[in-house]
Write an enzyme that holds these catalytic residues in place. Sequence first.
Site, short mmCIF file in Angstrom:
data_model
loop_
_atom_site.label_atom_id
_atom_site.label_comp_id
_atom_site.label_asym_id
_atom_site.label_seq_id
_atom_site.Cartn_x
_atom_site.Cartn_y
_atom_site.Cartn_z
CD GLU A 1 -2.65 3.21 -5.58
OE1 GLU A 1 -3.66 2.60 -5.94
OE2 GLU A 1 -1.75 2.68 -4.93
CG HIS B 1 -3.04 -0.97 -6.77
ND1 HIS B 1 -3.50 -0.20 -5.74
CD2 HIS B 1 -3.09 -2.23 -6.30
CE1 HIS B 1 -3.82 -0.95 -4.70
NE2 HIS B 1 -3.58 -2.20 -5.03
NE ARG C 1 -4.31 -0.93 -0.03
CZ ARG C 1 -4.41 -2.03 -0.79
NH1 ARG C 1 -3.39 -2.46 -1.50
NH2 ARG C 1 -5.56 -2.68 -0.87
N1 LIG Z 1 -0.65 -4.52 -4.75
C1 LIG Z 1 -1.74 -5.23 -4.70
O1 LIG Z 1 -2.47 -5.33 -5.67
C2 LIG Z 1 -2.09 -5.94 -3.46
C3 LIG Z 1 -1.72 -5.44 -2.25
N2 LIG Z 1 -2.05 -6.11 -1.11
C4 LIG Z 1 -1.61 -5.52 0.17
O2 LIG Z 1 -0.75 -6.44 0.79
C5 LIG Z 1 -1.00 -6.44 2.17
C6 LIG Z 1 -0.60 -7.78 2.77
O3 LIG Z 1 -1.45 -8.80 2.29
P1 LIG Z 1 -1.46 -10.25 2.96
O4 LIG Z 1 -0.10 -10.79 3.04
O5 LIG Z 1 -2.49 -11.02 2.27
O6 LIG Z 1 -1.96 -9.85 4.41
P2 LIG Z 1 -1.72 -10.65 5.76
O7 LIG Z 1 -2.72 -10.13 6.70
O8 LIG Z 1 -1.68 -12.11 5.50
O9 LIG Z 1 -0.26 -10.17 6.22
C7 LIG Z 1 0.01 -8.94 6.77
C8 LIG Z 1 1.12 -9.14 7.77
O10 LIG Z 1 1.54 -7.87 8.25
C9 LIG Z 1 1.91 -8.05 9.59
N3 LIG Z 1 1.96 -6.79 10.31
C10 LIG Z 1 0.94 -6.10 10.87
N4 LIG Z 1 1.40 -5.00 11.50
C11 LIG Z 1 2.75 -5.00 11.32
C12 LIG Z 1 3.78 -4.13 11.73
N5 LIG Z 1 3.52 -3.05 12.47
N6 LIG Z 1 5.04 -4.43 11.37
C13 LIG Z 1 5.31 -5.53 10.63
N7 LIG Z 1 4.36 -6.40 10.24
C14 LIG Z 1 3.09 -6.14 10.56
C15 LIG Z 1 0.84 -8.98 10.13
O11 LIG Z 1 1.25 -9.61 11.32
C16 LIG Z 1 0.68 -9.95 8.99
O12 LIG Z 1 1.49 -11.08 9.15
C17 LIG Z 1 -2.51 -6.16 2.25
O13 LIG Z 1 -2.84 -5.55 3.48
C18 LIG Z 1 -2.76 -5.26 1.09
O14 LIG Z 1 -2.72 -3.93 1.52
C19 LIG Z 1 -2.71 -7.29 -1.14
C20 LIG Z 1 -3.09 -7.85 -2.32
C21 LIG Z 1 -2.85 -7.19 -3.57
O1 LIG Z 2 -8.45 -4.76 -6.49
C1 LIG Z 2 -7.25 -4.75 -6.78
O2 LIG Z 2 -6.82 -5.08 -7.87
C2 LIG Z 2 -6.27 -4.37 -5.70
C3 LIG Z 2 -5.98 -5.51 -4.83
C4 LIG Z 2 -5.44 -5.07 -3.55
O3 LIG Z 2 -4.74 -4.10 -3.44
C5 LIG Z 2 -5.79 -5.85 -2.36
O4 LIG Z 2 -6.36 -6.93 -2.50
O5 LIG Z 2 -5.47 -5.39 -1.27
#
Ligand SMILES: NC(=O)C1=CN([C@@H]2O[C@H](COP(=O)(O)OP(=O)(O)OC[C@H]3O[C@@H](n4cnc5c(N)ncnc54)[C@H](O)[C@@H]3O)[C@@H](O)[C@H]2O)C=CC1
Ligand SMILES: O=C(O)CCC(=O)C(=O)O
Length: 524
Positions: free
Chosen positions: A258, A276, A229
């Site tokens: 964005e 993104h 993010r």
């Molecule tokens: N670029 C894109 O299109 C996408 C972006 N994302 C982003 O990726 C992020 C992570 O996704 P997932 O791995 O599925 O989530 P997740 O919930 O499995 O992992 C997030 C991790 O961050 C850790 N965390 C929380 N606070 C923290 C801190 N202060 N310091 C260090 N670690 C901390 C948590 O303990 C957790 O293990 C999402 O929140 C989303 O914003 C997700 C999917 C697509």
């Molecule tokens: O909808 C999308 O393509 C963005 C996905 C994403 O950032 C998320 O799943 O957190």
Amino acid sequence: MIHVLVSDSMSSEGLQPLLDASHINVVQKTVEEVEDELHLFDALLVRSATKVTEDLFKKMTNLKIVGRAGVGVDNIDIEAATKHGVVVINAPNGNTISTAEHTFAMMASLLRHIPQANVTVKSNEWNRTAFVGTELYGKSLGIIGFGRIGGEIAKRARVFGMNILVFDPFLTKDRAEKIGVSNCTLDELLTNADIITVHTPLIKETRGILNKETIAKTKKGVYLLNCARGGIIDETGLIHHLENGHVAGAALDVFEVEPPVNNKLLKFDNVIVTPHLGASTKEAQLNVAAQVTQEVLNFLDGKPVTSSINLPTLTKELFDKIQPFYHLAKKMGNIVSQCMKVPVQEVAIQYEGSVAELETSFITKALLSGFLGARVDITVNEVNAGMIAKERGITFSEKITTNNSGYENLLEVRVIGDNQNFVLRGTHVPHYGERIVGINDFNIDFYPTGYLLYIQHQDKPGVIGRVGKVLGDHEVNIATMQVGRKEKGGEAIMMLAFDRPLDDTLTSQLSSYDDIVSVKTIDL
Ligand SMILES: NC(=O)C1=CN([C@@H]2O[C@H](COP(=O)(O)OP(=O)(O)OC[C@H]3O[C@@H](n4cnc5c(N)ncnc54)[C@H](O)[C@@H]3O)[C@@H](O)[C@H]2O)C=CC1
Ligand SMILES: O=C(O)CCC(=O)C(=O)O
């Protein structure tokens, strides 16, 4: 008819079960396009483009659920959703692999200058010396946030022969051992990593976790990646360290704003960017749309949801076990609220027997929502009951007891209010149903449904007959009647059930009798 608004682009294959449901009307338009009809929708499905704000919740007065086809819910005001009693769900793992692969592709591209080289060749240049890269092999990769995506990146990095450093304050020893990584401090990661990638949610604690000061602690020549993010890497801090040459390059899929507007980061040759795209694969889009579709269908059918952000999540099996107590608790809260028409300070719930082994927090919220629903003028449900109680200065608690009152399961709610306390006990008898088995110190046994009349009176001959006569004179048919007393000639109670509501004149007449202490109507 149920109305569902899908306000961002979503895989139509994933949405198909919703589109096929004959009782559901699906509208695929932006919020702005349906501005005048927002109050109609029961469900809203979004990706990241729609900003689900407090203002939108105010306009969507019929809204019950928001489904986020993706992971990050930072475009949804969760507190406002909770306040308005709207369930928020996401699709937590449908795009994990795609985002991990995108991050990896960005990392390889960054260290081998692939995007920049691509542009030059297409501009008829053949400059091999300008694009000498760096191997991933043998480098230390620092992963901040070791959840689903962080974990998948580690697996891939290991195959590439990289050393992995992890910082995640919530990483359990078990999970770290299972994946074969060790958790270090943020400072250890910063000082030892050659490449750092962030995979946390954007929350208060992670906003700017990499900033001017923390980036200064990294190795000179470090590479930074953000495919999570915008804002987790503070853009001003990053620009500072790109300008002074401390950071060798950055790969960004996400931005603080964005699409980026006049963003200086786009001017650096050693910064590569994508719009993104982390989750933008056919597979991920199908997965997330199918996941939220199924969850929304379950929810609209009254089944449990498994990935709620603001409700305890329940499996179908657990939900089936909880359901009878959920309905009983809701009615108990409602009865107590109607019997205690005074300001209340405390609601204490106690669980005994088999019900104590279930997810009692859910049952507690149901009871609280039944209690508050009977006294506030807004939608109250399990999502916002705790918040509304707090706002109104009502504390609530739950306790599991090992007491044995002889029931297989027992819920007891004790409400403390201005100069008045009230205790209600209920049980659920399998294949028989809900029973209220105690009011204050009285044992009683009735089915909580319909129009009830609760009378406190003296245990004297003629009282019951007089009540029967008044009702008969008003042509009111008594469906069921239960009496209870503490001792002969002492305080007693009656609980009567009717098929239709009672007139106020009738209850006033009953209240005027000397031996009748109080008369309360309860509508369930
Ligand atoms: N670029 C894109 O299109 C996408 C972006 N994302 C982003 O990726 C992020 C992570 O996704 P997932 O791995 O599925 O989530 P997740 O919930 O499995 O992992 C997030 C991790 O961050 C850790 N965390 C929380 N606070 C923290 C801190 N202060 N310091 C260090 N670690 C901390 C948590 O303990 C957790 O293990 C999402 O929140 C989303 O914003 C997700 C999917 C697509
Ligand atoms: O909808 C999308 O393509 C963005 C996905 C994403 O950032 C998320 O799943 O957190």
